[in-house]
Motif scaffolding. Structure first.
Motif, PDB file in Angstrom:
ATOM      1  N   LEU A 121       7.632  12.865   6.141  1.00  0.00           N
ATOM      2  CA  LEU A 121       6.521  12.484   5.586  1.00  0.00           C
ATOM      3  C   LEU A 121       6.073  14.005   4.731  1.00  0.00           C
ATOM      4  O   LEU A 121       5.303  13.881   3.829  1.00  0.00           O
ATOM      5  CB  LEU A 121       5.536  12.038   6.586  1.00  0.00           C
ATOM      6  CG  LEU A 121       3.986  11.421   5.976  1.00  0.00           C
ATOM      7  CD1 LEU A 121       4.175  10.515   5.184  1.00  0.00           C
ATOM      8  CD2 LEU A 121       3.090  11.234   7.287  1.00  0.00           C
ATOM      9  N   ILE A 172       2.443   4.685   0.188  1.00  0.00           N
ATOM     10  CA  ILE A 172       3.589   4.876   0.949  1.00  0.00           C
ATOM     11  C   ILE A 172       3.539   3.597   1.707  1.00  0.00           C
ATOM     12  O   ILE A 172       2.437   3.234   2.431  1.00  0.00           O
ATOM     13  CB  ILE A 172       3.447   6.131   2.016  1.00  0.00           C
ATOM     14  CG1 ILE A 172       3.215   7.028   0.939  1.00  0.00           C
ATOM     15  CG2 ILE A 172       4.570   6.072   2.723  1.00  0.00           C
ATOM     16  CD1 ILE A 172       2.997   8.602   1.946  1.00  0.00           C
ATOM     17  N   HIS A 207      -1.154   5.534   2.951  1.00  0.00           N
ATOM     18  CA  HIS A 207       0.039   5.064   3.785  1.00  0.00           C
ATOM     19  C   HIS A 207      -0.293   3.848   4.496  1.00  0.00           C
ATOM     20  O   HIS A 207      -1.456   3.753   5.381  1.00  0.00           O
ATOM     21  CB  HIS A 207       0.321   6.233   4.940  1.00  0.00           C
ATOM     22  CG  HIS A 207       1.690   5.874   5.756  1.00  0.00           C
ATOM     23  ND1 HIS A 207       2.142   6.759   6.658  1.00  0.00           N
ATOM     24  CD2 HIS A 207       2.379   4.791   5.512  1.00  0.00           C
ATOM     25  CE1 HIS A 207       3.280   6.282   7.202  1.00  0.00           C
ATOM     26  NE2 HIS A 207       3.604   5.137   6.359  1.00  0.00           N
ATOM     27  N   VAL A 219      -4.890   6.946   5.743  1.00  0.00           N
ATOM     28  CA  VAL A 219      -3.977   6.194   6.564  1.00  0.00           C
ATOM     29  C   VAL A 219      -4.695   4.905   7.217  1.00  0.00           C
ATOM     30  O   VAL A 219      -5.578   4.852   7.631  1.00  0.00           O
ATOM     31  CB  VAL A 219      -3.424   6.972   7.969  1.00  0.00           C
ATOM     32  CG1 VAL A 219      -2.526   6.019   8.696  1.00  0.00           C
ATOM     33  CG2 VAL A 219      -3.059   8.303   7.379  1.00  0.00           C
TER      34      VAL A 219
END
Length: 373
Positions: free
Chosen positions: A367, A110, A94, A11
């Motif tokens: 998610l 993502i 992400h 992330v």
């Protein structure tokens, strides 16, 4: 015997090191809920070392941190992050708004594009601002395996402007943290703010300072009310010059200046008390991809006067306090009405509606489906 590898997601959490804004809240709250919901998935958050960020995730053993060394975001996206993804063999990565140009074939990307308001409200953004973001956002929207956004309004605008009729866009709606629903005595918050900041009996606006956020109309309405007992507080960093707002501030006399307070670097704890102690939380923004702050205020049973434009039109539980902020007279009337007319049943209804509709589990479920499908 076949042993399934543990799923790992990277992330890009650089926003966690930034000032208060919706995208920061999105990353923090989404992954706190996602980590709890999916203890079998390893989550690696890339950010700069900060004890406060670590503390946010201290109860989630499946959350790890990778600390960036490049302070320049362009260099991070070109060199550092692709290397991190490759060396850790992440299954998913992400990002907010923009993915790297160099990608790994073994990783699925993502991207959450929260809004592209600069395409519909061009007068608030420079041409250079629009060209740069359209190039990067459109590339990311088309290249990423999964494209997310935060509201149906943003979904429709992204699909329209980037001509993505054949690409699925998933909505991961923003929510309100449970902390905002905890009953906290208003009197305690009022005392705290008065003691620490010397302010009481105020209207509050929390958002970055820029023209589309419309601080100028709220300040006009406040000054025209000319209520000697009431102050106004703006909390937010200046992200784009708001010439009209600055001009009004410069024209204030000494008495008016004593009632207008502007803060930038406010802690989460102080912000919580500011919202809870406010007489009114005003949110007269002209354009939002979502709009978290008025929901947080409503969850705390603070009276909210909110714009009815763009994605905020969904907030119909504010009833007559969901208004057309183009009309300063309407804004002024709504502020006056809420200052001197308590309506506990309405505040309870707003809190209940927000709790039922806006919780982070909805986004986490989306998610989770992506990661585990």
């Amino acid at each position: 015997m076949f042993i399934k590898k543990q799923l790992k997601i990277f992330v890009d959490g650089y926003l966690l090191n930034k000032e208060h804004q919706g995208t920061k809240t999105y990353v923090r709250e989404l992954y706190k809920v996602f980590a709890k919901q999916n203890p079998d998935i390893l989550i690696f958050i890339g950010c700069f070392k900060d004890a406060a960020i670590e503390d946010e995730f201290k109860h989630h053993k499946n959350v790890k941190f990778i600390y960036f060394t490049y302070s320049n975001r362009v260099f991070r996206m070109i060199f550092e992050i692709p290397k991190i993804i490759s060396s850790y063999n992440f299954h998913f990565a992400h990002f907010q708004y923009v993915i790297p140009f160099v990608t790994s074939k073994s990783c699925k990307y993502i991207v959450t594009i929260h809004d592209i308001l600069f395409n519909d409200f061009t007068n608030y953004f420079s041409k250079a601002y629009r060209l740069k973001r359209n190039f990067l956002f459109k590339y990311s929207a088309k290249r990423a395996e999964f494209l997310l956004t935060v509201s149906n309004y943003s979904k429709d605008r992204i699909k329209f402007h980037y001509k993505l009729q054949n690409k699925e866009i998933l909505v991961t709606p923003n929510g309100v943290s449970d902390d905002f629903f905890k009953e906290t005595e208003k009197s305690e918050s009022i005392k705290y703010i008065d003691t620490k900041f010397g302010i009481n009996n105020y209207i509050l606006y929390v958002s970055r300072i820029e023209p589309r956020k419309n601080q100028q109309s709220l300040l006009k309405a406040f000054l025209e009310m000319n209520d000697q007992k009431v102050h106004i507080v703006f909390i937010g960093f200046k992200s784009i010059n708001n010439i009209e707002f600055d001009s009004i501030l410069d024209s204030l006399n000494s008495e008016q200046k004593s009632k207008v307070h502007i803060f930038q670097n406010i802690s989460d704890n102080d912000l919580f008390y500011f919202i809870n102690a406010a007489r009114i939380f005003a949110y007269p923004s002209l354009a939002e991809g979502f709009g978290i702050p008025p929901l947080e205020a409503g969850a705390m049973k603070t009276p909210v006067v909110c714009s009815n434009k763009t994605a905020m039109s969904d907030f119909d539980f504010f009833n007559k306090n969901l208004i057309d902020v183009d009309d300063v007279e309407s804004l002024k009337a709504s502020l006056k009405n809420n200052l001197y007319n308590d309506n506990e049943s309405h505040l309870a209804f707003v809190q209940k509606s927000i709790k039922e509709k806006y919780h982070w589990k909805k986004a986490s479920d989306v998610l989770t489906d992506i990661i585990k499908s």
